[in-house]
Design a protein around this motif. Structure first.
Motif, PDB file in Angstrom:
ATOM      1  N   VAL A  79       0.766  -0.989   0.129  1.00 44.25           N
ATOM      2  CA  VAL A  79      -0.084   0.214   0.096  1.00 44.25           C
ATOM      3  C   VAL A  79       0.655   1.159  -0.051  1.00 44.25           C
ATOM      4  O   VAL A  79       1.200   2.548  -1.100  1.00 44.25           O
ATOM      5  N   GLU A  80       2.056   0.891   1.117  1.00 45.01           N
ATOM      6  CA  GLU A  80       2.603   2.292   0.847  1.00 45.01           C
ATOM      7  C   GLU A  80       3.494   2.407  -0.650  1.00 45.01           C
ATOM      8  O   GLU A  80       3.535   3.387  -0.981  1.00 45.01           O
ATOM      9  N   LEU A  81       3.350   1.868  -1.070  1.00 47.97           N
ATOM     10  CA  LEU A  81       5.037   1.626  -2.213  1.00 47.97           C
ATOM     11  C   LEU A  81       3.334   2.553  -3.301  1.00 47.97           C
ATOM     12  O   LEU A  81       3.872   3.116  -4.259  1.00 47.97           O
ATOM     13  N   ILE A  82       2.406   1.867  -3.293  1.00 50.89           N
ATOM     14  CA  ILE A  82       1.070   2.484  -3.951  1.00 50.89           C
ATOM     15  C   ILE A  82       1.386   3.831  -3.726  1.00 50.89           C
ATOM     16  O   ILE A  82       1.530   5.373  -5.080  1.00 50.89           O
ATOM     17  N   ARG A  83       1.364   4.505  -2.580  1.00 52.68           N
ATOM     18  CA  ARG A  83       1.279   6.173  -2.209  1.00 52.68           C
ATOM     19  C   ARG A  83       2.400   6.351  -2.801  1.00 52.68           C
ATOM     20  O   ARG A  83       2.432   7.591  -3.273  1.00 52.68           O
ATOM     21  N   MET A  84       3.878   5.629  -2.297  1.00 49.38           N
ATOM     22  CA  MET A  84       5.252   6.569  -3.080  1.00 49.38           C
ATOM     23  C   MET A  84       5.013   6.617  -4.715  1.00 49.38           C
ATOM     24  O   MET A  84       5.155   7.747  -5.214  1.00 49.38           O
ATOM     25  N   GLN A  85       4.887   5.170  -5.705  1.00 50.88           N
ATOM     26  CA  GLN A  85       4.180   5.703  -7.254  1.00 50.88           C
ATOM     27  C   GLN A  85       3.531   6.791  -7.250  1.00 50.88           C
ATOM     28  O   GLN A  85       3.719   7.422  -8.180  1.00 50.88           O
ATOM     29  N   THR A  86       2.417   7.025  -6.534  1.00 53.40           N
ATOM     30  CA  THR A  86       0.828   8.153  -6.715  1.00 53.40           C
ATOM     31  C   THR A  86       1.847   9.518  -6.384  1.00 53.40           C
ATOM     32  O   THR A  86       2.522  10.588  -7.410  1.00 53.40           O
ATOM     33  N   LYS A 139       3.905  10.785   3.309  1.00 49.07           N
ATOM     34  CA  LYS A 139       2.895   9.957   3.843  1.00 49.07           C
ATOM     35  C   LYS A 139       1.752  10.232   3.460  1.00 49.07           C
ATOM     36  O   LYS A 139       0.601   9.267   3.416  1.00 49.07           O
ATOM     37  N   ASN A 140       1.721  11.301   3.254  1.00 43.66           N
ATOM     38  CA  ASN A 140      -0.395  11.779   3.188  1.00 43.66           C
ATOM     39  C   ASN A 140      -0.245  11.618   1.711  1.00 43.66           C
ATOM     40  O   ASN A 140      -2.021  11.992   1.283  1.00 43.66           O
ATOM     41  N   THR A 141       0.292  11.473   0.943  1.00 47.18           N
ATOM     42  CA  THR A 141      -0.862  10.821  -0.686  1.00 47.18           C
ATOM     43  C   THR A 141      -1.628  10.687  -0.421  1.00 47.18           C
ATOM     44  O   THR A 141      -2.069   9.131   0.066  1.00 47.18           O
ATOM     45  N   ILE A 142      -2.995  11.140  -1.475  1.00 54.34           N
ATOM     46  CA  ILE A 142      -3.906  10.373  -1.080  1.00 54.34           C
ATOM     47  C   ILE A 142      -4.037   9.316  -2.658  1.00 54.34           C
ATOM     48  O   ILE A 142      -3.121   9.563  -4.039  1.00 54.34           O
TER      49      ILE A 142
END
Length: 262
Positions: free
Chosen positions: A49-56, A258-261
């Motif tokens: 999930v955090e990888l998706i956030r990072m990629q976004t 880390k707050n990226t939606i």
């Protein structure tokens, strides 16, 4: 087999679909091992999930990211890369595992064919082996000359400095396993018809050339483990721990919001 008293939470996990699969997937029955595997799956999902956030975040900010994986043959580089990439957006990432250079590429600047694979804005590229082939694999196996090796070692730090100064984020991971574990994994590969294609002539000589690999690996770290572009060594005898450690290092290395939606 049980080495610890199960908590209510442990029982809940084992009674789930993932838990029952973990119990039944391997023989003999080992509850401790099954529980470790369920905990690994839970942790992996959180990290993905955090990888998706990072990629976004990377897509939104037009970031360019390179993650390169090096390590002993059968160290689990491919498995780690699969867990990193299996949930993220495939349109904004690439896995690069280059074959041996063509005759034309042999006449080019050594780094050229790697540069051609570098990420565009908003993209992450993962190298399953990289330009560091020339630091270890090539000299050990006689695939380059001593002069070619020396030139590489003189140029590589400057090359990576240029990468970083251009705004590309570079993460370097080395996956380390013991000689005994490598031998065990080679035997598993040889006996599995679904994995036999992985075994190459280079792999077959890896045990015999173990000390030579170690010698060149030490030289590589001494020269290229710089403050600007450091290596992260991941102990990979246990595959599940190594996979989550790789993801954690990537997430810690990229200063994403880390707050990226998502």
């Amino acid at each position: 087999m049980l080495k610890q008293e199960l908590t209510t939470e442990d029982i809940r996990k084992l009674n789930s679909k993932k838990g029952l699969m973990a119990i039944l997937m391997r023989e003999p029955l080992n509850i401790d091992r099954a529980l470790r595997y369920v905990n690994y799956l839970d942790k992996l999902q959180e990290l993905q999930v955090e990888l998706i956030r990072m990629q976004t975040w990377a897509i939104q900010n037009k970031e360019r990211i390179i993650v390169l994986f090096e390590g002993r043959d059968a160290a689990g580089k491919g498995g780690a890369i699969r867990r990193i990439t299996e949930r993220i957006n495939p349109r904004h990432m690439r896995i690069v595992a280059l074959p041996k250079p063509s005759e034309e590429q042999k006449t080019q600047w050594y780094f050229q064919r790697y540069v051609e694979q570098f990420p565009k804005a908003g993209e992450m590229v993962l190298f399953d082996r990289s330009w560091y082939n020339r630091a270890v694999v090539e000299p050990v196996n006689g695939f380059c000359t001593e002069e070619e090796y020396k030139i590489f070692m003189k140029q590589v730090n400057g090359f990576e400095r240029m990468i970083l100064q251009s705004g590309i984020r570079l993460v370097k991971i080395y996956m380390s396993i013991s000689k005994k574990e490598q031998a065990k994994r080679f035997e598993d590969i040889k006996n599995d018809p679904l994995k036999q294609w992985k075994m190459t002539r280079v792999d077959e000589q890896a045990q015999e050339l173990w000390d030579s690999y170690t010698n060149y690996k030490k030289k590589m770290f001494k020269k290229t483990n710089t403050e600007l572009s450091p290596w992260k060594i991941i102990k990979a005898n246990r595959k599940t721990d190594a996979r989550t450690a790789c993801i954690e290092h990537i997430l810690n290395s990229i200063p994403y919001d880390k707050n990226t939606i998502i």
